[in-house]
Motif scaffolding. Structure first.
Motif, short mmCIF file in Angstrom:
data_model
loop_
_atom_site.label_atom_id
_atom_site.label_comp_id
_atom_site.label_asym_id
_atom_site.label_seq_id
_atom_site.Cartn_x
_atom_site.Cartn_y
_atom_site.Cartn_z
N ASP A 180 2.20 -8.53 -5.05
CA ASP A 180 1.11 -7.59 -5.37
C ASP A 180 1.06 -6.51 -4.30
OD1 ASP A 180 -1.17 -6.35 -6.36
OD2 ASP A 180 -2.53 -7.82 -5.44
N ILE A 181 1.19 -5.26 -4.70
CA ILE A 181 1.11 -4.15 -3.74
C ILE A 181 -0.07 -3.23 -4.06
CG2 ILE A 181 3.54 -4.22 -3.03
CD1 ILE A 181 4.07 -1.88 -4.96
N SER A 182 -1.05 -3.77 -4.75
CA SER A 182 -2.25 -2.99 -5.08
C SER A 182 -2.96 -2.57 -3.80
CB SER A 182 -3.20 -3.84 -5.93
OG SER A 182 -2.57 -4.23 -7.12
N GLY A 183 -3.47 -1.35 -3.81
CA GLY A 183 -4.23 -0.85 -2.67
C GLY A 183 -3.38 -0.40 -1.50
N GLN A 184 -2.07 -0.33 -1.68
CA GLN A 184 -1.18 0.11 -0.59
C GLN A 184 -0.75 1.55 -0.80
OE1 GLN A 184 1.93 -2.66 0.43
NE2 GLN A 184 0.67 -4.42 -0.10
N ALA A 185 -0.25 2.13 0.28
CA ALA A 185 0.22 3.52 0.22
C ALA A 185 1.68 3.58 0.65
CB ALA A 185 -0.63 4.39 1.13
N LYS A 194 0.50 8.85 4.63
CA LYS A 194 0.31 8.35 3.27
C LYS A 194 0.55 9.51 2.30
CE LYS A 194 -3.38 5.17 4.54
NZ LYS A 194 -4.83 4.92 4.43
N GLN A 195 1.35 9.25 1.28
CA GLN A 195 1.57 10.29 0.28
C GLN A 195 1.33 9.77 -1.13
OE1 GLN A 195 5.55 11.98 -0.32
NE2 GLN A 195 4.58 13.99 -0.33
N ILE A 196 1.64 8.53 -1.36
CA ILE A 196 1.48 7.93 -2.68
C ILE A 196 0.55 6.73 -2.53
CG2 ILE A 196 2.67 6.74 -4.59
CD1 ILE A 196 5.27 8.20 -3.51
N PHE A 197 -0.51 6.67 -3.35
CA PHE A 197 -1.42 5.52 -3.30
C PHE A 197 -1.24 4.70 -4.56
CE2 PHE A 197 -5.42 3.31 -4.05
CZ PHE A 197 -5.50 2.59 -2.86
N ILE A 198 -1.09 3.38 -4.38
CA ILE A 198 -0.89 2.47 -5.50
C ILE A 198 -2.21 1.74 -5.77
CG2 ILE A 198 0.40 0.48 -6.36
CD1 ILE A 198 2.58 1.35 -4.22
N GLU A 199 -2.93 2.19 -6.79
CA GLU A 199 -4.21 1.57 -7.14
C GLU A 199 -3.99 0.11 -7.53
OE1 GLU A 199 -8.17 1.72 -7.14
OE2 GLU A 199 -7.12 3.64 -7.09
#
Length: 185
Positions: free
Chosen positions: A97-102, A71-76
Motif C-alpha cells: 500500500d503506497i496510499s498517502g505517499q509522494a 514532492k511532485q506526485i501525490f498518491i491519494e
C-alpha cells in the motif's frame, strides 16, 4: 568552468512553489562556501527525442551531482505490485500500500544515474514524505542529508549535521575536480 567555480549538476523537479525556489537559493548559498556552481536542465530545454543526449553532455561538464527530491506526485490511494503475493521465486512480490505517499520527478532518477555512470560524487536531499526508492533512496554510493520540511527550510540549513553532510560531499567534488584538472596541467 562557469565563473571560475566548480560545476555540479542540480537535479530537481521544476519548482512550482515559491518555497522550492527559496530552498534552491539556500542550497546555492551553501554551495558558494565551497566554490560550487550548479547547472540544471530547464523545463524548456526538455525535448523528448533528445533529452538524454543533452543531459549527458551537460553532466559530462560537471564534477558532481546533487538531487533535490521535492514532492511532485501525490498518491491519494494506490498500491505497488497490485495483486502480488508471497512467492519464493520472486523478489519481494507482495502488494504494498503506497496510499498517502509522494514521488519526486522521474528525471531525478535518470539524471542521478547518468551522474553515477560518469563517476560523479552524488548528494541526495529529500523532502519529508517523498517515497525513497531508486537512486534517491541513497546508499554507499552517495552522501545523503537529513530530510527537509518546506515549512522549516532555514532550520534545515542551520542544522550542523546537514552542514557536515554537505561539506563531506563538497570535499569529494573538490577532490574529483582537482584530480581531473591537475592531470591536465
Amino acid at each position: 568552468m562557469y565563473n571560475d567555480k566548480i560545476l555540479v549538476f542540480l537535479s530537481r523537479p521544476n519548482p512550482f512553489l515559491d518555497v522550492h525556489q527559496y530552498f534552491i537559493s539556500k542550497l546555492q548559498e551553501q554551495f558558494d562556501k565551497y566554490n560550487i556552481q550548479t547547472v540544471t536542465l530547464q523545463a524548456d530545454n526538455y525535448d523528448l527525442t533528445d533529452s538524454i543526449n543533452y543531459l549527458k553532455g551537460m553532466i559530462k561538464q560537471c564534477y558532481g551531482i546533487a538531487i533535490i527530491g521535492f514532492k511532485q506526485i501525490f498518491i491519494e490511494t494506490g498500491s505497488k505490485k497490485k495483486g502480488g503475493r508471497e512467492n519464493p521465486t520472486f523478489y519481494y512480490p507482495n502488494e504494498i500500500d503506497i496510499s498517502g505517499q509522494a514521488l519526486t520527478s522521474p528525471f531525478c532518477h535518470i539524471e542521478g544515474t547518468i551522474g553515477l555512470l560518469n563517476d560523479l560524487p552524488l548528494l541526495v536531499i529529500n523532502e519529508e514524505g517523498v517515497r525513497e526508492e531508486g537512486i534517491i533512496k541513497g546508499g554507499k554510493f552517495c552522501v545523503k542529508t537529513n530530510k527537509f520540511n518546506l515549512s522549516s527550510i532555514d532550520s534545515f540549513f542551520d542544522d550542523k549535521t546537514v552542514e557536515q553532510q554537505i561539506a563531506v560531499w563538497a570535499g569529494k567534488v573538490t577532490e574529483y575536480y582537482l584530480f581531473l584538472n591537475l592531470k591536465k596541467v
